[in-house]
Design a protein around this motif. Structure first.
Motif, PDB file in Angstrom:
ATOM      1  N   VAL A 284      -0.049  -0.053   7.397  1.00 32.23           N
ATOM      2  CA  VAL A 284      -0.192   0.760   6.175  1.00 32.23           C
ATOM      3  C   VAL A 284      -0.631  -0.126   5.012  1.00 32.23           C
ATOM      4  O   VAL A 284      -1.506   0.249   4.216  1.00 32.23           O
ATOM      5  CB  VAL A 284       1.134   1.480   5.846  1.00 32.23           C
ATOM      6  CG1 VAL A 284       1.074   2.100   4.446  1.00 32.23           C
ATOM      7  CG2 VAL A 284       1.432   2.565   6.886  1.00 32.23           C
ATOM      8  N   ALA A 285      -0.059  -1.328   4.920  1.00 32.46           N
ATOM      9  CA  ALA A 285      -0.446  -2.267   3.864  1.00 32.46           C
ATOM     10  C   ALA A 285      -1.917  -2.658   4.002  1.00 32.46           C
ATOM     11  O   ALA A 285      -2.634  -2.807   2.994  1.00 32.46           O
ATOM     12  CB  ALA A 285       0.440  -3.510   3.920  1.00 32.46           C
ATOM     13  N   ILE A 288      -3.998   0.123   2.557  1.00 32.29           N
ATOM     14  CA  ILE A 288      -3.951   0.089   1.089  1.00 32.29           C
ATOM     15  C   ILE A 288      -4.910  -0.979   0.560  1.00 32.29           C
ATOM     16  O   ILE A 288      -5.678  -0.740  -0.388  1.00 32.29           O
ATOM     17  CB  ILE A 288      -2.514  -0.178   0.602  1.00 32.29           C
ATOM     18  CG1 ILE A 288      -1.610   1.001   0.949  1.00 32.29           C
ATOM     19  CG2 ILE A 288      -2.498  -0.441  -0.911  1.00 32.29           C
ATOM     20  CD1 ILE A 288      -0.134   0.743   0.690  1.00 32.29           C
ATOM     21  N   VAL A 291      -8.516   0.202   0.995  1.00 35.59           N
ATOM     22  CA  VAL A 291      -8.844   1.259   0.030  1.00 35.59           C
ATOM     23  C   VAL A 291      -9.109   0.646  -1.347  1.00 35.59           C
ATOM     24  O   VAL A 291     -10.042   1.047  -2.066  1.00 35.59           O
ATOM     25  CB  VAL A 291      -7.712   2.302  -0.039  1.00 35.59           C
ATOM     26  CG1 VAL A 291      -7.897   3.234  -1.233  1.00 35.59           C
ATOM     27  CG2 VAL A 291      -7.656   3.106   1.261  1.00 35.59           C
ATOM     28  N   MET A 292      -8.311  -0.356  -1.724  1.00 34.51           N
ATOM     29  CA  MET A 292      -8.542  -1.039  -3.000  1.00 34.51           C
ATOM     30  C   MET A 292      -9.918  -1.704  -3.025  1.00 34.51           C
ATOM     31  O   MET A 292     -10.659  -1.601  -4.013  1.00 34.51           O
ATOM     32  CB  MET A 292      -7.452  -2.093  -3.231  1.00 34.51           C
ATOM     33  CG  MET A 292      -6.073  -1.527  -3.497  1.00 34.51           C
ATOM     34  SD  MET A 292      -4.803  -2.817  -3.634  1.00 34.51           S
ATOM     35  CE  MET A 292      -5.317  -3.633  -5.154  1.00 34.51           C
ATOM     36  N   THR A 302      -6.839  -7.582  -9.004  1.00 33.74           N
ATOM     37  CA  THR A 302      -6.827  -6.543  -7.969  1.00 33.74           C
ATOM     38  C   THR A 302      -7.501  -7.032  -6.687  1.00 33.74           C
ATOM     39  O   THR A 302      -7.109  -6.649  -5.581  1.00 33.74           O
ATOM     40  CB  THR A 302      -7.512  -5.267  -8.468  1.00 33.74           C
ATOM     41  OG1 THR A 302      -8.821  -5.596  -8.985  1.00 33.74           O
ATOM     42  CG2 THR A 302      -6.697  -4.605  -9.564  1.00 33.74           C
ATOM     43  N   ALA A 306      -5.522  -7.100  -3.086  1.00 29.61           N
ATOM     44  CA  ALA A 306      -6.077  -6.486  -1.870  1.00 29.61           C
ATOM     45  C   ALA A 306      -6.154  -7.505  -0.742  1.00 29.61           C
ATOM     46  O   ALA A 306      -5.810  -7.200   0.408  1.00 29.61           O
ATOM     47  CB  ALA A 306      -7.467  -5.913  -2.165  1.00 29.61           C
ATOM     48  N   PHE A 309      -2.651  -8.092   0.806  1.00 31.16           N
ATOM     49  CA  PHE A 309      -2.247  -7.032   1.728  1.00 31.16           C
ATOM     50  C   PHE A 309      -2.903  -7.220   3.106  1.00 31.16           C
ATOM     51  O   PHE A 309      -2.236  -7.133   4.138  1.00 31.16           O
ATOM     52  CB  PHE A 309      -2.633  -5.653   1.168  1.00 31.16           C
ATOM     53  CG  PHE A 309      -1.683  -5.124   0.126  1.00 31.16           C
ATOM     54  CD1 PHE A 309      -0.329  -5.370   0.209  1.00 31.16           C
ATOM     55  CD2 PHE A 309      -2.149  -4.357  -0.933  1.00 31.16           C
ATOM     56  CE1 PHE A 309       0.551  -4.878  -0.748  1.00 31.16           C
ATOM     57  CE2 PHE A 309      -1.284  -3.858  -1.899  1.00 31.16           C
ATOM     58  CZ  PHE A 309       0.069  -4.130  -1.804  1.00 31.16           C
ATOM     59  N   ALA A 370     -10.659   0.779   7.634  1.00 31.74           N
ATOM     60  CA  ALA A 370      -9.414   1.480   7.310  1.00 31.74           C
ATOM     61  C   ALA A 370      -9.169   2.625   8.291  1.00 31.74           C
ATOM     62  O   ALA A 370      -8.028   2.862   8.721  1.00 31.74           O
ATOM     63  CB  ALA A 370      -9.466   2.005   5.881  1.00 31.74           C
TER      64      ALA A 370
END
Length: 389
Positions: A284-285, A288, A291-292, A302, A306, A309, A370
């Motif tokens: 899941v991380a 995320i 997606v970032m 940011t 990303a 993660f 993803a």
């Protein structure tokens, strides 16, 4: 050849060798330099890293058996020679296909020969600390790019990319050989014969089960984003975030730290909560982080979040799947069983390359990756967690 009688010398040699072959994760520094200096396309150059990872995984099937027949020192020395000479020969490359052979096949196989030696050796010296010692070994591999990033970058900046291959190849050869000579099993060590139980699968039995294919696909989809991001880290920083080359190279440091941290922490958490719950959180991380990278207007902060993660989850996947394989198929033929599951890692490198090749932009690459991780999450709910049994 002399016998090593001190377990701390064996551990030191193992960490030294793992750190050095872990420098393969610094490829993005070479990647950008080759594009700029040689004028080759990014896809042509990135394929070198893909081939190296593929052959690294593929050769573990052979190298594991070589450790059993010839011992860890012999196997590691073979790997050190292949790894160092492959990188050295890369300095002579005048076309991408030459790099595919030297760095991709020769150096990649060298990494695979060395990589299998520390884990199988260290647990014989530290039988009561298997988790800790395994974590230290795989974390050292994940930290290699952190140690060698600045060395490689310095050679590239001051001598050019071809000379950088030559100089770091010589360093890799010497340092990996130095670590390899300390590989040894305890004096008088006698391998215990395992007895097959009802919970154990032979390799032939394993490949007939649906969960073997489920685990391999989960592994493949779970590590694909990490391999992509590691191989292209510096380019992502310059292209998506607009960072200067030196600042973008800092991405290699961030990835190395959290790749290693993911291996250590995920293994510890899996002992307490079981590997599957931890794996689901990690994946899941990853989603995320992807997606970032795909949808946010990135700045330095940011961008690094990303990367954290993705890199942490990537390292965690590599730490958890040995445990999951053991849990699902038993210890009787664990080495050969995990050797086959591990091929998902090599296939992931090829998958990532084809995703990138077919994508119109990096953001599209991350979106497709993803989706692949989401599929891995879905499959994980269909495999029974035997740690709860």
């Amino acid at each position: 050849m002399f016998r090593v009688r001190n377990k701390w010398l064996v551990l030191g040699g193992a960490i030294l060798a793992q750190l050095t072959i872990g420098a393969i994760y610094s490829w993005s520094i070479f990647n950008n330099a080759l594009v700029e200096e040689k004028g080759w396309s990014q896809n042509q150059v990135y394929l070198t890293y893909v081939i190296a990872i593929f052959f690294f995984a593929l050769i573990t099937i052979v190298s594991g058996r070589l450790v059993e027949n010839k011992g860890p020192r012999f196997t590691a020395i073979v790997g050190a020679i292949l790894y160092g000479s492959g990188v050295i020969l890369s300095s002579l490359a005048t076309a991408p296909w030459m790099l595919y052979i030297t760095y991709g096949v020769i150096a990649g196989c060298g990494v695979g020969f060395v990589y299998v030696c520390p884990l199988s050796t260290l647990i014989k010296w530290f039988p009561n600390k298997k988790g800790m010692i395994t974590g230290a070994a795989v974390a050292a591999f994940g930290s290699g790019s952190l140690i060698f990033k600045n060395i490689i970058q310095s050679f590239v900046d001051n001598q050019g990319v071809s000379a950088a291959f030559l100089y770091v190849g010589i360093i890799f050869l010497i340092v990996t050989l130095l670590g390899a000579i300390f590989f040894d099993v305890p004096e008088g060590y006698a391998k215990k014969e395992l007895v097959k139980t009802d919970a154990d699968f032979t390799t032939e039995e394993m490949v007939k089960t649906s969960k073997f294919y489920k685990l391999t696909i989960m592994f493949m989809f779970g590590v694909t984003p990490g391999l992509l991001v590691i191989g292209l880290a510096k380019g992502i920083g310059t292209e998506l975030v607009g960072l200067e080359a030196a600042a973008a190279a800092g991405a290699v440091t961030v990835i190395a730290l959290f790749n290693a941290g993911g291996r250590l922490i995920s293994g510890t958490l899996s002992d307490k909560f079981g590997p599957f719950p931890v794996l689901k959180v990690l994946n899941v991380a990853t989603v995320i982080g992807l997606v970032m990278l795909s949808f946010l207007t990135l700045n330095v902060v940011t961008f690094y979040i990303a990367l954290i993660f993705v890199a942490f989850s990537y390292g965690g996947n590599l730490a958890l799947f040995p445990t999951i394989t053991n849990q699902q198929f038993g210890s009787y033929k664990y080495a050969s069983n995990y050797g086959l599951v591990y091929q998902g890692y090599g296939i992931a490198a090829l998958l990532g390359y084809f995703i990138k090749l077919s994508s119109s932009a990096m953001e599209v690459t991350f979106i497709i990756s993803a989706v692949a991780v989401l599929i891995a999450i879905g499959i994980s709910f269909t495999v029974k967690d035997r740690s709860k049994a």
